[in-house]
Design a protein around this motif. Structure first.
Motif, PDB file in Angstrom:
ATOM      1  N   TYR A   1       0.825  -1.230   0.000  1.00 21.66           N
ATOM      2  CA  TYR A   1       0.000   0.000   0.000  1.00 21.66           C
ATOM      3  C   TYR A   1       0.844   1.260   0.000  1.00 21.66           C
ATOM      4  N   ALA A   2       2.149   1.103  -0.103  1.00 21.02           N
ATOM      5  CA  ALA A   2       3.040   2.260  -0.273  1.00 21.02           C
ATOM      6  C   ALA A   2       4.072   1.869  -1.324  1.00 21.02           C
ATOM      7  N   PRO A   3       3.889   2.343  -2.581  1.00 20.97           N
ATOM      8  CA  PRO A   3       2.932   3.347  -3.063  1.00 20.97           C
ATOM      9  C   PRO A   3       1.492   2.822  -3.118  1.00 20.97           C
ATOM     10  N   ARG A   4       0.550   3.770  -3.132  1.00 16.63           N
ATOM     11  CA  ARG A   4      -0.868   3.411  -3.162  1.00 16.63           C
ATOM     12  C   ARG A   4      -1.252   2.755  -4.486  1.00 16.63           C
ATOM     13  N   ASP A   5      -0.683   3.243  -5.573  1.00 12.47           N
ATOM     14  CA  ASP A   5      -0.940   2.664  -6.896  1.00 12.47           C
ATOM     15  C   ASP A   5       0.306   1.915  -7.332  1.00 12.47           C
TER      16      ASP A   5
ATOM     17  N   PHE B   1      -7.184  -3.901  -6.071  1.00 12.11           N
ATOM     18  CA  PHE B   1      -7.006  -3.354  -4.727  1.00 12.11           C
ATOM     19  C   PHE B   1      -5.541  -3.363  -4.295  1.00 12.11           C
ATOM     20  N   ASN B   2      -5.191  -2.363  -3.482  1.00 15.21           N
ATOM     21  CA  ASN B   2      -3.915  -2.415  -2.771  1.00 15.21           C
ATOM     22  C   ASN B   2      -4.190  -2.943  -1.363  1.00 15.21           C
ATOM     23  N   GLY B   3      -3.160  -2.892  -0.498  1.00 16.67           N
ATOM     24  CA  GLY B   3      -3.275  -3.502   0.817  1.00 16.67           C
ATOM     25  C   GLY B   3      -3.853  -2.627   1.911  1.00 16.67           C
TER      26      GLY B   3
END
Length: 293
Positions: A236-240, A256-258
């Protein structure tokens, strides 16, 4: 915050190294404040060497418990009194609860994964999943998914230090659940492509896509995906992430991300300590605003 803290405040910790980057203190302290609960959550940089003393401190200080993250998730097990049954299967702990000096270990990562999908109205029970990875996030994801009713899991991993763990995960799932698990070599790209194509969900639980590998992804070809699949990246880091970009190029509807998993695993730990439901929507807005996916 200061108006809440008094002589009756109970401490909850986060023990890992490094950990100063964590969003967990913001998450939990805001949730405590919202519900008027007399707890405080602090992060402590604890290495394997410091871990025995830190676990003793939970009892000595009558802390309510602690989150446990890398590199301590497995090392903490012999220092505890009990393990929850699913955690015993997973072989790693991310949450400790102190009940009058008795320390019980739990793992909420897999619960967070499944709940984050349910939050989006998605149900992977009875379906097939392809999972990349066999480490600290991948193991609870695989075992919790199997326990919750996923029909088949294809686990891919490189021949690295986690390959034996991947074998263990497959054996445990096949022996102790109704799910069929198979182990695959990530180096075999044709096999990887075939398994993804036949899966309802592809989940990447490796560190690929995270700094310093943020420009990389295990799947580079959008044609490996179809529109109706789910693509889930624990990063989730980066978000994309790069994987998300590939999936979106393929027109995948559910990418989806985490972030959701991170939030829901925290919510599960919160309930173990407080017996209360975390105000998840409130915390999601504080942590992520419009960036949550």
């Amino acid at each position: 915050m200061t108006e809440r803290l008094d002589g009756h405040t109970l401490l909850i910790g986060l023990m890992a190294y490094p950990i100063r980057h964590s969003m967990s203190p913001t998450m939990h302290n805001n949730a405590f404040a919202k519900l008027g609960l007399n707890f405080a959550y602090l992060a402590f940089e604890i290495t394997n060497e410091k871990l025995p003393g830190a676990i003793d401190a939970i009892r000595t200080l009558d802390m309510r418990g602690s989150n446990i993250s890398m590199p301590n998730k497995q090392k903490v097990i012999p220092l505890l009194d009990k393990l929850d049954p699913a955690t015993e299967m997973i072989g790693a702990v991310n949450t400790v609860v102190n009940d009058n000096g008795v320390l019980t270990g739990y793992t909420t990562d897999g619960i967070g994964f499944m709940k984050s999908l349910a939050d989006e109205g998605l149900d992977i029970r009875g379906k097939k999943m392809t999972l990349a990875g066999a480490g600290g996030a991948a193991t609870p994801m695989a075992i919790q998914a199997a326990l919750d009713g996923v029909k088949e899991i294809s686990i891919f991993n490189r021949h690295d230090e986690f390959f034996d763990n991947a074998k263990r995960n497959v054996d445990i799932i096949n022996e102790k659940t109704d799910c069929k698990a198979t182990l695959h070599e990530l180096e075999d790209q044709d096999d990887f492509k075939k398994e993804i194509a036949s899966s309802y969900i592809y989940a990447d639980a490796t560190s690929v896509g995270m700094n310093p590998l943020q420009d990389q992804t295990l799947v580079t070809d959008p044609t490996w995906f179809s529109e109706d699949q789910i693509v889930f990246d624990t990063v989730y880091a980066p978000r994309d992430t790069k994987l998300m970009a590939v999936a979106e190029k393929a027109g995948v509807k559910h990418v989806f991300n985490g972030l959701g998993m991170m939030l829901e695993q925290g919510a599960a730990a919160f309930k173990l300590w407080t017996k209360k439901d975390m105000p998840v929507d409130y915390i999601r807005e504080i942590l992520f605003g419009d960036d949550a996916k």
